[in-house]
Design a protein around this motif. Structure first.
Motif, PDB file in Angstrom:
ATOM      1  N   LEU A 328      -1.540   0.689  -1.958  1.00 38.63           N
ATOM      2  CA  LEU A 328      -1.700   0.059  -0.646  1.00 38.63           C
ATOM      3  C   LEU A 328      -3.158   0.047  -0.207  1.00 38.63           C
ATOM      4  N   ASP A 332      -5.400  -3.206   0.752  1.00 37.35           N
ATOM      5  CA  ASP A 332      -6.158  -3.321   2.002  1.00 37.35           C
ATOM      6  C   ASP A 332      -7.615  -3.696   1.740  1.00 37.35           C
ATOM      7  N   THR A 472       1.824  -9.465   2.534  1.00 35.71           N
ATOM      8  CA  THR A 472       2.687  -8.694   1.628  1.00 35.71           C
ATOM      9  C   THR A 472       3.568  -9.576   0.761  1.00 35.71           C
ATOM     10  N   VAL A 595       5.447   4.425   4.378  1.00 30.27           N
ATOM     11  CA  VAL A 595       5.018   3.023   4.253  1.00 30.27           C
ATOM     12  C   VAL A 595       5.355   2.248   5.523  1.00 30.27           C
ATOM     13  N   ARG A 598       3.029   3.087   8.280  1.00 32.00           N
ATOM     14  CA  ARG A 598       1.686   2.561   8.034  1.00 32.00           C
ATOM     15  C   ARG A 598       1.627   1.039   8.164  1.00 32.00           C
ATOM     16  N   GLU A 599       2.636   0.340   7.655  1.00 31.09           N
ATOM     17  CA  GLU A 599       2.540  -1.107   7.525  1.00 31.09           C
ATOM     18  C   GLU A 599       2.987  -1.880   8.767  1.00 31.09           C
ATOM     19  N   LYS A 602       0.179  -2.431  11.336  1.00 36.52           N
ATOM     20  CA  LYS A 602      -0.810  -3.347  10.768  1.00 36.52           C
ATOM     21  C   LYS A 602      -0.304  -4.775  10.790  1.00 36.52           C
TER      22      LYS A 602
END
Length: 622
Positions: A328, A332, A472, A595, A598-599, A602
C-alpha cells in the motif's frame, strides 16, 4: 486433462523392448507467479526429464522449462487433493492435475522414471549404503583410536607400573617354565633308566655293577640307583619362593588394574559430560542451520502459492500485515508521483449555455437526453415508480433501509467505535465477524463546502469519471444498463500481495430523495449492492467480494447577503457514507481492519477534493 499415455507404476508403464518407462504427456495447471496465478501448460515426462510447453501445439518451438528427476523430491499437497510439488534444490514447480486420480497417475509415473534413473534404483542405494558404512566405520575407528591415548597423569603412572609388573611377571613365568621343563626331563630320564634296568635284570639276573652298588637290595628296591635332589630342587630353583613371588606379582597387577579401572570410570564420566555438552552444541547448531535453510527456502519461493492468502498459507499474520502495508505504501508513492507530474489530464469540456447547470434551481426532472459525453452531464431522473427494471424492488428496499438507518447518529452508540477523526470527517466502525470473516460495518460522516449533494452523487455514480478519482480499481465495465439511473458494473481491484485479487459485481443506482416538507434539505443517494449476472460469473483468478454501499448527500444552503445570488460559498454538503463489505477469502482480521481504517478516510478525502476541483468556477447543480 488430455494425455498421450497413462502411467500408474505398473509393468504396463515400461517399454518391453527398451525396458524404460514410457513417455507421458498431458495438460497440468502450473503456478506461474502471483500476478497470473495458475496457468494450463502442456507437460511431458520423458527420459527422466519433466518439461513443459505453453501448449501442445507449441512443442516444436521448444520447451519453456525442464527438470531432471534424478534428485527430484515429489511432495503431494497436504490439503489440495489435485496439487503436487516437484523440487530440485532451490527450483520448485507447483502443479495441479484435473482430479486426484490424475495426480496419482502423474506422481507414480514420475517416481517410476526417477527409480530408473540410477539414483533411486536398488543397486545404487546398496552401493551408496556400503560406501557410507565403510566411511562411518573408518570415522568411528579413528575417533576411538585418538581418544584412547588421551589419558590423565595418574593413569599414565599406573600404566607405567603395569609395564614394570609385566616385566617381572614375564621373568617369573620364564623361571617357572624352566623349572617345569627340568621336572619333565627328569621324569622322562627316570622312566628310561627304569626300563633299561628291567631289561638287564631279565638278561643278567645276578650281575654286579663296577661301582660296587647292587641293582637290587634285599627288598627288591631301586632307590639307590639315583641320588636324592638337593633342597633347592632341580637346577637350584626355589619353587616355593618363586610361587609366592608369582602370587604377589599377580596380586599387584590386579590391584593396579582395579585402580586403572577406577580412574578410567572417572575419566569416562568427565568425557561423557564433555560429550553431552558437545552434542548439545551440535543440536543447537543443527537447529539454527535448519531454521536458516527454512528461511532461505521461504524467501526463495516467497512468490509461490503457499505464501499468499489462502486457507493453508505458510505466511503468518505479522508477515502478511507487513507485506500489505509495504504494498500500500508503494501504491501511495506511485499515486503521489502521478499527481505531482500531472499524469491525469483533467477533462475541461465546456458547459453549453442552455444546459441545466447554467440556471440555479432549474428543475432536475426536465426531459433532456441522457449522455455520458460530459464529465458532469445532466442526470435525467424520474420518480421511483417510473424507474422500472427487474431490480426495482431491491433498489427501493435498499433506499428505504439506508434512509431509515444510515442517517441515524451513532456518536453515542456503544457498539460503534470512533476510529478516525480528521476535521469534519469522522469514521466509525462496528466489529462483526461471521465464520471467521470480518464483516465490520463502516460509517463515515463528512462536510464539504462549495459542492452540492447532486454533484457529489453524480461523480460517485458516473462511470465515465470513475478512473479519474478511484485509484484502487484495475479495470471495470458496465455489464448491463437497466435504466438511465441504474446500471450493473463489474470491476476488479488492484491486487495487494499477498492478498488475493478481489472483484465485485454490483448494481449501482442514483436517486433523488423527495422532500417530505419544505424544511428538509435537498437529498441525493447512490446505493451499490452486489447482484449476480450471467455475463460476469465468479472466476478462479479473483475472490468475489460482496458489498452494500450507500452515499447519502444533503445540501445545506445559507442565505446570501442582500440581493446577491447564491454562490458556492453559501453551500455546504453533509455526506454520510456507509459500507458493509464481505471481502471473502482468508485474509487475517487484523489486516482487513487495518486496511479499512487506512483506506476509507483517504478515499473520502481524495473523492471530495476531486469533486471540489471539478466543480470550481462552474454553475451550481442542485
Amino acid at each position: 486433462m488430455s494425455e498421450k499415455s497413462s502411467s500408474s507404476g505398473s509393468d504396463e508403464d515400461v517399454d518391453p523392448e527398451s525396458g524404460q518407462p514410457v513417455e507421458l504427456g498431458g495438460v497440468l495447471s502450473k503456478w506461474t507467479n502471483y500476478i497470473h496465478g495458475w496457468q494450463d501448460r502442456w507437460v511431458v515426462l520423458k527420459n527422466n526429464t519433466l518439461s513443459y510447453y505453453k501448449s501442445e501445439d507449441e512443442r516444436e518451438y521448444g520447451c519453456r522449462g525442464s527438470l531432471c528427476l534424478s534428485k527430484a523430491v515429489i511432495t503431494p499437497h497436504e490439503f489440495d487433493e489435485c496439487r503436487f510439488d516437484i523440487s530440485v534444490n532451490d527450483s520448485v514447480w507447483y502443479l495441479r492435475a484435473e482430479d486426484p486420480e490424475h495426480r496419482l497417475q502423474w506422481i507414480e509415473s514420475i517416481e517410476l522414471h526417477k527409480a530408473e534413473s540410477g539414483y533411486g534404483s536398488e543397486t545404487s542405494l546398496r552401493r551408496h549404503g556400503s560406501m557410507l558404512s565403510l566411511t562411518s566405520a573408518a570415522s568411528a575407528l579413528s575417533s576411538t583410536s585418538t581418544s584412547s591415548f588421551k589419558k590423565g597423569h595418574r593413569l599414565r603412572e599406573k600404566l607405567a607400573e603395569m609395564e614394570t609388573f609385566r616385566d617381572i611377571l614375564c621373568r617369573q613365568v620364564d623361571t617357572l617354565q624352566k623349572y617345569f621343563d627340568s621336572c619333565a626331563d627328569a621324569v622322562s630320564k627316570d622312566e628310561f633308566q627304569r626300563d633299561r634296568v628291567e631289561e638287564d635284570e631279565d638278561e643278567f639276573p645276578s650281575t654286579t655293577r663296577s661301582d660296587g652298588e647292587h641293582n637290587h637290595n634285599n627288598n627288591g628296591s631301586k632307590e639307590k640307583l639315583f641320588s636324592p635332589a638337593n633342597s633347592k630342587g632341580i637346577n637350584g630353583i626355589d619353587f616355593k619362593g618363586e610361587a609366592i613371588t608369582f602370587k604377589a606379582t599377580t596380586a599387584g597387577i590386579l590391584s593396579t588394574l582395579s585402580h586403572c579401572i577406577e580412574l578410567m570410570v572417572k575419566r569416562e564420566d568427565s568425557w561423557q559430560k564433555r560429550l553431552d555438552k558437545e552434542l548439545e552444541k551440535r543440536r543447537r547448531v543443527e537447529d539454527a542451520y535448519k531454521s536458516a535453510m527454512n528461511e532461505l527456502k521461504k524467501k526463495s519461493h516467497y512468490g509461490g502459492p503457499d505464501y499468499e492468502e489462502g486457507p493453508n498459507s505458510l505466511i503468518n499474520e505479522d508477515e502478511f500485515f507487513d507485506a500489505v502495508e509495504a504494498a500500500l505504501d508503494r501504491q501511495d508513492k506511485i499515486e503521489e508521483q502521478c499527481q505531482s507530474e500531472k499524469v491525469r489530464i483533467p477533462r475541461l469540456t465546456p458547459v453549453p449555455a442552455g444546459d441545466a447547470f447554467s440556471t440555479i434551481g432549474t428543475h432536475r426532472f426536465a426531459n433532456k437526453p441522457h449522455t455520458y459525453s460530459s464529465s458532469q452531464s445532466s442526470i435525467e431522473l424520474v420518480s421511483a415508480s417510473d424507474d422500472i427494471h427487474r431490480f426495482s424492488v431491491q433498489v427501493e428496499e435498499m433506499v428505504q433501509n439506508h434512509m431509515t438507518y444510515s442517517l441515524q447518529d451513532v456518536g453515542g452508540d456503544a457498539n460503534w467505535q470512533l476510529v478516525i477523526e480528521e476535521g469534519e470527517m469522522k469514521v466509525y466502525r462496528r466489529e462483526v465477524e461471521e465464520n471467521g470473516i470480518v464483516l465490520d460495518p463502516l460509517k463515515a460522516t463528512h462536510a464539504v463546502k462549495g459542492v452540492t449533494g447532486h454533484e457529489l452523487c453524480h461523480y460517485f455514480w458516473d462511470t465515465n469519471v470513475r478512473m479519474d478519482w478511484e485509484t484502487t480499481i484495475e479495470n471495470f465495465n458496465v455489464v448491463e444498463t437497466l435504466s438511465d439511473n441504474a446500471i450493473i458494473v463489474y470491476q476488479t481491484h488492484k491486487r495487494v500481495w499477498p492478498a488475493s485479487q478481489r472483484d465485485v459485481l454490483y448494481m449501482s443506482a442514483i436517486r433523488k430523495i423527495l422532500a417530505m416538507n419544505e424544511n428538509d434539505p435537498d437529498t441525493w443517494l447512490v446505493c451499490n449492492f452486489s447482484v449476480d449476472h450471467d455475463n460476469a460469473p465468479p472466476t478462479n483468478r479473483c475472490v468475489r467480494a460482496k458489498i452494500n454501499v450507500a452515499m447519502i448527500c444533503q445540501t445545506l444552503v445559507s442565505p446570501p447577503e442582500g440581493d446577491k445570488e447564491i454562490s458556492r460559498d453559501n453551500i455546504l454538503c453533509k455526506i454520510t457514507y456507509v459500507a458493509n463489505v464481505n471481502p471473502g477469502g482468508w485474509a487475517p482480521a487484523s489486516v482487513l481492519r487495518a486496511v479499512a481504517k487506512r483506506e476509507y478516510p483517504k478515499f473520502l478525502k481524495r473523492f471530495t477534493s476531486y469533486v471540489q476541483e471539478k466543480t470550481a468556477g462552474k454553475p451550481i447543480l442542485f
